[in-house]
Motif scaffolding. Structure first.
Motif, PDB file in Angstrom:
ATOM      1  N   LEU A  35      32.213  44.022  39.700  1.00  0.00           N
ATOM      2  CA  LEU A  35      31.994  43.251  38.486  1.00  0.00           C
ATOM      3  C   LEU A  35      33.080  42.188  38.375  1.00  0.00           C
ATOM      4  CD1 LEU A  35      31.300  46.204  36.014  1.00  0.00           C
ATOM      5  CD2 LEU A  35      29.649  44.932  37.398  1.00  0.00           C
ATOM      6  N   VAL A  36      32.663  40.949  38.141  1.00  0.00           N
ATOM      7  CA  VAL A  36      33.604  39.832  38.097  1.00  0.00           C
ATOM      8  C   VAL A  36      33.435  39.086  36.783  1.00  0.00           C
ATOM      9  CG1 VAL A  36      34.176  37.598  39.106  1.00  0.00           C
ATOM     10  CG2 VAL A  36      33.709  39.529  40.595  1.00  0.00           C
ATOM     11  N   SER A  37      34.543  38.843  36.104  1.00  0.00           N
ATOM     12  CA  SER A  37      34.535  37.960  34.946  1.00  0.00           C
ATOM     13  C   SER A  37      35.513  36.817  35.224  1.00  0.00           C
ATOM     14  CB  SER A  37      34.932  38.703  33.664  1.00  0.00           C
ATOM     15  OG  SER A  37      36.262  39.172  33.752  1.00  0.00           O
ATOM     16  N   ALA A  38      35.137  35.645  34.777  1.00  0.00           N
ATOM     17  CA  ALA A  38      35.965  34.459  35.022  1.00  0.00           C
ATOM     18  C   ALA A  38      36.678  34.078  33.735  1.00  0.00           C
ATOM     19  CB  ALA A  38      35.101  33.300  35.513  1.00  0.00           C
ATOM     20  N   TRP A  39      38.003  33.994  33.805  1.00  0.00           N
ATOM     21  CA  TRP A  39      38.815  33.594  32.648  1.00  0.00           C
ATOM     22  C   TRP A  39      39.390  32.214  32.921  1.00  0.00           C
ATOM     23  CZ3 TRP A  39      40.077  33.761  27.834  1.00  0.00           C
ATOM     24  CH2 TRP A  39      41.310  33.273  27.411  1.00  0.00           C
ATOM     25  N   GLU A  40      39.028  31.259  32.074  1.00  0.00           N
ATOM     26  CA  GLU A  40      39.541  29.891  32.202  1.00  0.00           C
ATOM     27  C   GLU A  40      40.270  29.530  30.919  1.00  0.00           C
ATOM     28  OE1 GLU A  40      38.013  25.453  33.517  1.00  0.00           O
ATOM     29  OE2 GLU A  40      36.585  26.861  32.635  1.00  0.00           O
ATOM     30  N   GLU A  65      35.164  48.371  30.456  1.00  0.00           N
ATOM     31  CA  GLU A  65      34.261  49.282  29.772  1.00  0.00           C
ATOM     32  C   GLU A  65      32.892  49.334  30.462  1.00  0.00           C
ATOM     33  OE1 GLU A  65      34.084  48.296  25.666  1.00  0.00           O
ATOM     34  OE2 GLU A  65      36.163  48.888  25.268  1.00  0.00           O
ATOM     35  N   THR A  66      32.416  48.194  30.935  1.00  0.00           N
ATOM     36  CA  THR A  66      31.139  48.174  31.645  1.00  0.00           C
ATOM     37  C   THR A  66      31.227  48.977  32.936  1.00  0.00           C
ATOM     38  OG1 THR A  66      30.666  45.983  30.730  1.00  0.00           O
ATOM     39  CG2 THR A  66      29.353  46.690  32.616  1.00  0.00           C
ATOM     40  N   ALA A  67      32.334  48.822  33.670  1.00  0.00           N
ATOM     41  CA  ALA A  67      32.527  49.584  34.908  1.00  0.00           C
ATOM     42  C   ALA A  67      32.534  51.084  34.631  1.00  0.00           C
ATOM     43  CB  ALA A  67      33.826  49.162  35.593  1.00  0.00           C
ATOM     44  N   ALA A  68      33.231  51.506  33.556  1.00  0.00           N
ATOM     45  CA  ALA A  68      33.286  52.923  33.216  1.00  0.00           C
ATOM     46  C   ALA A  68      31.899  53.461  32.876  1.00  0.00           C
ATOM     47  CB  ALA A  68      34.249  53.136  32.047  1.00  0.00           C
ATOM     48  N   GLU A  69      31.115  52.671  32.139  1.00  0.00           N
ATOM     49  CA  GLU A  69      29.770  53.099  31.771  1.00  0.00           C
ATOM     50  C   GLU A  69      28.873  53.222  33.001  1.00  0.00           C
ATOM     51  OE1 GLU A  69      26.428  54.229  29.645  1.00  0.00           O
ATOM     52  OE2 GLU A  69      28.558  54.262  29.138  1.00  0.00           O
ATOM     53  N   LEU A  70      28.972  52.284  33.930  1.00  0.00           N
ATOM     54  CA  LEU A  70      28.137  52.339  35.130  1.00  0.00           C
ATOM     55  C   LEU A  70      28.547  53.500  36.029  1.00  0.00           C
ATOM     56  CD1 LEU A  70      27.815  48.534  35.933  1.00  0.00           C
ATOM     57  CD2 LEU A  70      26.040  50.049  35.021  1.00  0.00           C
ATOM     58  N   ARG A  71      29.829  53.822  36.090  1.00  0.00           N
ATOM     59  CA  ARG A  71      30.257  54.989  36.872  1.00  0.00           C
ATOM     60  C   ARG A  71      29.663  56.266  36.278  1.00  0.00           C
ATOM     61  NH1 ARG A  71      35.537  52.552  36.227  1.00  0.00           N
ATOM     62  NH2 ARG A  71      35.995  51.213  38.049  1.00  0.00           N
ATOM     63  N   ARG A  72      29.594  56.309  34.954  1.00  0.00           N
ATOM     64  CA  ARG A  72      29.021  57.481  34.310  1.00  0.00           C
ATOM     65  C   ARG A  72      27.532  57.596  34.597  1.00  0.00           C
ATOM     66  NH1 ARG A  72      26.016  58.913  30.192  1.00  0.00           N
ATOM     67  NH2 ARG A  72      25.669  56.762  29.510  1.00  0.00           N
ATOM     68  N   ARG A  73      26.840  56.482  34.547  1.00  0.00           N
ATOM     69  CA  ARG A  73      25.378  56.508  34.686  1.00  0.00           C
ATOM     70  C   ARG A  73      24.929  56.555  36.133  1.00  0.00           C
ATOM     71  NH1 ARG A  73      23.300  51.629  32.425  1.00  0.00           N
ATOM     72  NH2 ARG A  73      21.273  52.645  32.395  1.00  0.00           N
ATOM     73  N   TYR A  74      25.772  56.126  37.059  1.00  0.00           N
ATOM     74  CA  TYR A  74      25.430  56.147  38.488  1.00  0.00           C
ATOM     75  C   TYR A  74      26.520  56.907  39.243  1.00  0.00           C
ATOM     76  CZ  TYR A  74      22.097  52.531  37.168  1.00  0.00           C
ATOM     77  OH  TYR A  74      21.070  51.839  36.565  1.00  0.00           O
ATOM     78  N   PRO A  75      26.514  58.226  39.144  1.00  0.00           N
ATOM     79  CA  PRO A  75      27.571  59.018  39.786  1.00  0.00           C
ATOM     80  C   PRO A  75      27.628  58.744  41.293  1.00  0.00           C
ATOM     81  CG  PRO A  75      26.245  60.377  38.316  1.00  0.00           C
ATOM     82  CD  PRO A  75      25.548  59.061  38.425  1.00  0.00           C
ATOM     83  N   GLY A  76      28.828  58.609  41.798  1.00  0.00           N
ATOM     84  CA  GLY A  76      29.015  58.353  43.216  1.00  0.00           C
ATOM     85  C   GLY A  76      29.070  56.879  43.579  1.00  0.00           C
ATOM     86  N   LEU A  77      28.691  56.005  42.653  1.00  0.00           N
ATOM     87  CA  LEU A  77      28.739  54.569  42.939  1.00  0.00           C
ATOM     88  C   LEU A  77      30.179  54.071  42.810  1.00  0.00           C
ATOM     89  CD1 LEU A  77      27.351  51.835  43.451  1.00  0.00           C
ATOM     90  CD2 LEU A  77      26.978  51.658  40.972  1.00  0.00           C
ATOM     91  N   ASP A  78      30.627  53.370  43.823  1.00  0.00           N
ATOM     92  CA  ASP A  78      31.976  52.784  43.829  1.00  0.00           C
ATOM     93  C   ASP A  78      31.928  51.479  43.042  1.00  0.00           C
ATOM     94  OD1 ASP A  78      34.477  51.772  44.352  1.00  0.00           O
ATOM     95  OD2 ASP A  78      34.173  51.498  46.505  1.00  0.00           O
TER      96      ASP A  78
END
Length: 312
Positions: A35-40, A65-78
């Motif tokens: 996941l990438v966010s761009a800060w300018e 927070e999005t990464a944590a939620e996706l890890r919860r919903r897709y166990p085993g996904l890096d």
């Protein structure tokens, strides 16, 4: 080195839908998710977004927070989350170079109005060297995603959604079929165990349909020639992907309209973009790809393809 599926995040419901789509795609392909966010930094960027939260704080919180939620919903996904600094189109294009594909969100305006492709997405699609997938979200979808909660509408246990069950639709231009585009379409169908519908649109000359008695016969002959050219272009790919069920569908009409209509029940639509040197002014992605991006209801993958070699 294993390359990831990368998703560009900006906290909107559309980008949250893209994050969920990217997670499912990473699971299908057995790849990590980035996941990438761009800060300018901008003058006066200290103004709070909501409540007392500053934009810079938000740009750190949402990806984590999005990464944590996706890890919860897709166990085993890096899953990794990176906040990068710089103009968003440049940041996303650079991130795409090290990715299998880049997913971005687009906002749905309604079934008739189509979808809104922002300036960042437009510039990224036009200039990136890797495939970009635009994922759809209608107004009101994905509420709560801006806080990094529910990232989309998929089921984290199954790693699939209803849309994933549809066919993959591949649009090809027989004057320049593009190996990169065809390869992407076949690979996408293979990882989904989905059928592949290959579409080529043909616009008849103006004199067709103006009282010439053998119009229907001439149309049939033209379609037969197109079908034969499609079979020849796809033959090596059928051999490379023998498990993929392929349907060649030559049609009469504008290619963008045929592809958008086919996308109504598709899991993914794949179109090519001829890679040309950057020019000043508005980025160009080709009229077919542009129309499909704005009107097709399915996720759309735009695959850059090398221009044909110059004549000697």
């Amino acid at each position: 080195m294993t390359v990831p599926v990368t998703v560009g995040l900006n906290g909107t419901p559309a980008s949250m839908a893209a994050a969920d789509w990217g997670a499912r795609e990473a699971v299908l392909r057995g790849l990590p998710l980035r996941l990438v966010s761009a800060w300018e930094w901008q003058p006066f960027s200290y103004a709070p977004l909501a409540g007392s939260e500053m934009p810079e704080q938000w740009s750190i919180r949402v990806p984590e927070e999005t990464a944590a939620e996706l890890r919860r919903r897709y166990p085993g996904l890096d899953v990794t989350a990176d906040r990068l600094t710089g103009p968003p189109p440049e940041v996303l294009c650079e991130a795409a170079k090290e990715s299998e594909l880049l997913a971005l969100g687009s906002t749905g305006l309604g079934p008739l109005a189509g979808f809104l492709l922002g300036s960042v997405a437009m510039a990224t699609v036009a200039h990136t060297e890797r495939p970009v997938v635009l994922v759809r979200a209608y107004e009101g979808e994905g509420e709560g995603g801006g806080g990094g909660g529910e990232a989309g509408g998929g089921d984290g246990d199954s790693g699939a959604s209803e849309a994933d069950d549809g066919a993959v639709v591949l649009g090809i231009d027989l004057s320049s079929p593009g190996d990169e585009t065809i390869r992407f379409g076949f690979a996408a169908a293979a990882v989904r165990s989905a059928p592949l519908r290959v579409i080529n649109g043909w616009n008849p000359p103006p004199y067709f349909g103006h009282g010439i008695g053998d119009d229907e016969g001439r149309r049939a002959e033209a379609i037969d020639r197109v079908a034969e050219s499609m079979r020849a272009a796809l033959a090596p790919w059928r051999e490379r992907y023998p498990a993929v069920e392929v349907a060649e569908e030559p049609g009469i009409g504008r290619p963008a309209r045929l592809l958008s209509e086919a996308g109504a029940g598709a899991g993914l639509v794949v179109v090519g973009r001829r890679a040309t040197p950057r020019r000043p002014g508005q980025p160009r992605i080709g009229h077919v790809a542009h129309a499909v991006l704005h009107h097709c209801p399915a996720p759309v993958a735009v695959v850059p393809q090398a221009p044909p070699p110059a004549a000697a």
